[in-house]
Write a protein that holds these residues in place. Structure first.
Motif: not given
Lengths: 510, 150
Positions: A183, A188-191
């Motif tokens: 993000d 924040v890591p997403r998918f």
């Protein structure tokens, strides 16, 4: 903009840059002349090749490919009645009949001169208007930038051939792919599903090579027998004969060029629409409309001037706002990003020499198109005889090596193959692929500016939005138009636009 | 029918995105700092578009349109994808030069070219690609795990 700004680009007059410009234009004309190979494919496959070049050399080379391919489509449209690129579809209407009358040289000559002059007109308008628009855009706040990016993705989905809803779904899907990775605000890591290689997001170049390069070869490989047929070519004599007709074509060329520039500047349109509109308008104003479609010179000049003028229009919005006018310029953003540049108003401040070099380079490319087209079109046409199995295999290898070359990653090749299969499935389901590319580029811009605006609103979102009607009227007007564009298809009976064109463009070239 | 399947897939994806976004750890700081906000907004738009597409299909009575599958075409495409995957594996293990020579040969034959033409071309084409990418443009070349110890 000052005189110094326009002359800063003289740095382009070095042997390597001029050589890459010539190389790009020649490659573009060849790719454009070969049915089944598009400008999108050529530019996407060649983007990684420019990685080791200077930004000026790399971008000028790709612009040569873009403009050259737009012109090159007219060669096969005239000589074998197959548009080399979708934007040459209207050129077949009069180009081929003129070839049947034994005047293929006149047809190619007209297409060449019209393309070159249309392109020159668009370069002049681009050099005049892009700095002005960029100057205005420099004052834009995050809300305006968000609104423009959202409008770009929406309009691309809306105007794409076929179903409007499917175009919009394709755009939203691209925006979602753009969310993969860290993000931008909170990291924040997403998918990413635990995959380290996805933390920095989907590699854009791999995605576009897959969607437009490899997917086209997969589509062509469906019918292996079609790859083995060799077309019969008309003989070309005296393309300079067209100069005799030039006196009668000035009005046509000017009108079609203006159409091309305007259509090109609308995000999501492109050369095909410009050519269709240019041809239709010419037929309306022609003194001999019955002659059009039967080998009329004016029927070749109008679409060719319009589709090449489109390049300048599309580049105007790309350079000044960072919003590509068509799918190829969306891919070109990838080249800018690869060289650490961001197209948009700031480019005029940070890299005036590059922007100026693009203006001058684009002008030279148009001159090259005229020179190469008038002298060597018959030789480019001979490439239509190269067996397609060989050509397609070479392109496959280029796709793989080119993707690997961007960041020396085998994972990227896997990404490319996944996107190629996705592109193939999308083409079979008549879902336009261009909105995904645009959304991949504009998605992060949209999110970043939306969240910046939310941060400034400090929890008073509704009040800030209401206040924006007076403080940011441009942004609110663009958002209103975008909302209308999004809502309209919900009430349309079929949600479909221009089926014939959809077949032609989405389903690959015939 | 194709469009109806697309609508279902899009709706399913929207639900997945929405639910998966809820697992993102949101730090303090309101909407602007919420990593799930933007994907959830997109998921809602996607869901709306999926419903609209499904309604369009039903209203346009296109639900019974049949999907025609050309098995031979699918086989050709599938075969090419498999060849590509093998090429990528070959690059990893035997490096670019050897794998590209093999790939050009297999690719030309798979796309309908003659074996003789493929045999004549595979070496010069691989060499040309090598010169363009790795000599002219100086890109790093995958050597292949097999040769790394040598």
């Amino acid at each position: 903009m000052s005189f110094e700004f326009y002359t800063a680009g003289w740095q382009l007059f070095t042997l390597p840059v001029l050589a890459y410009m010539l190389l790009g234009t020649v490659i573009g004309i060849i790719i454009g002349a070969l049915p089944g190979l598009t400008a999108m494919m050529a530019v996407s496959v060649l983007v990684p090749l420019t990685y080791t070049l200077s930004p000026t050399a790399g971008i000028i080379m790709l612009l040569g490919v873009y403009c050259g391919a737009n012109y090159g489509g007219s060669i096969s449209a005239t000589l074998v009645n197959i548009p080399g690129t979708p934007s040459a579809v209207m050129t077949t209407m009069d180009g081929y009949p003129l070839g049947q009358k034994g005047k293929a040289g006149l047809a190619i000559g007209t297409a060449t001169v019209a393309s070159g002059l249309g392109g020159i007109f668009s370069v002049v308008t681009m050099a005049m208007f892009a700095p002005l628009i960029a100057n205005i855009a420099l004052k834009f706040t995050s809300l305006e930038i968000f609104a423009i990016a959202l409008f770009g993705v929406t309009i691309m989905g809306y105007i794409s051939p076929g179903s409007v809803l499917k175009g919009l779904i394709s755009g939203v899907f691209g925006l979602l792919i753009g969310c993969i990775g860290f993000d931008p605000t909170t990291a924040v890591p997403r998918f990413t599903f635990g995959e380290q290689n996805l933390l920095s997001g989907v590699q854009f170049v791999a995605a576009m090579i897959g969607l437009f390069g490899l997917a086209e070869i997969l589509l062509a490989s469906e019918k292996i027998k079609d790859l083995q047929t060799r077309p019969e070519l008309f003989k070309m004599q005296n393309p300079l004969e067209c100069l005799k007709y030039l006196r009668t074509l000035w009005g046509n060329l000017l009108r079609s060029s203006v159409i091309g520039v305007i259509v090109g500047a609308v995000p999501g349109t492109g050369g095909t629409i410009a050519a269709i509109v240019g041809y239709a308008v010419q037929k309306k104003v022609s003194k001999n409309p019955e002659g059009m479609g039967k080998g009329a010179v004016e029927g070749i000049a109008a679409p060719e001037a319009a589709n090449n003028a489109c390049c300048g229009g599309a580049l105007t919005t790309l350079l000044s706002l960072g919003i590509p006018g068509d799918a190829v310029t969306a891919i070109l953003i990838g080249a800018f990003v690869l060289h650490g540049l961001t197209p948009g108003p700031m480019l005029f401040e940070s890299n005036p020499d590059l922007v100026s070099a693009i203006f001058i380079g684009m002008f030279l490319i148009q001159m090259l198109i005229i020179a190469l087209g008038l002298n060597f079109a018959q030789y480019f046409a001979k490439l239509l005889l190269v067996p397609r199995p060989i050509l397609n295999t070479i392109i496959l290898a280029l796709c793989v090596v080119g993707t690997y070359g961007v960041q020396n990653s085998i994972f990227d090749i896997g990404t490319m193959i996944v996107f190629a299969v996705l592109g193939y499935v999308m083409a079979k389901a008549s879902i336009p692929r261009a909105p995904i590319v645009l959304a991949l580029i504009l998605g992060p811009v949209m999110e970043e500016n939306l969240r910046r605006w939310l941060s400034l609103a400090e929890g008073h979102v509704l009040e800030s939005l209401a206040g924006a009607f007076t403080t940011n009227p441009i942004a609110m007007a663009i958002l209103a138009i975008t909302a209308l564009t999004l809502v309209l298809p919900l009430f349309q009976k079929s949600g479909r636009l221009n089926e014939g064109m959809a077949e032609h463009i989405v389903g690959g070239k015939k | 029918m194709k469009d109806f399947i697309l609508a279902i897939v899009a709706a399913g994806l929207a639900v997945f995105i929405y639910v998966d976004s809820r697992t993102f750890a949101a730090p303090q700081g309101g909407l602007a700092k919420d990593p799930a906000l933007y994907p959830q907004m997109l998921a809602l738009i996607l869901a709306l578009l999926a419903v609209a597409l499904a309604v369009n299909v039903i209203r346009g009575k296109r639900l019974n349109e049949k999907i025609v599958l050309d098995r031979q075409a699918l086989f050709n495409v599938g075969r090419l994808v498999v060849i590509l995957c093998l090429y990528v594996f070959a690059i990893v293990y035997v490096g670019f030069p050897v794998s590209t020579v093999l790939f050009i040969y297999v690719g030309v034959v798979a796309l309908g070219g003659s074996r003789l033409t493929a045999a004549k071309l595979c070496l010069p084409v691989a060499l040309a690609l090598y010169v363009v990418f790795f000599v002219l443009f100086q890109m790093p070349m995958p050597v292949g795990k097999l040769w790394e110890g040598l």
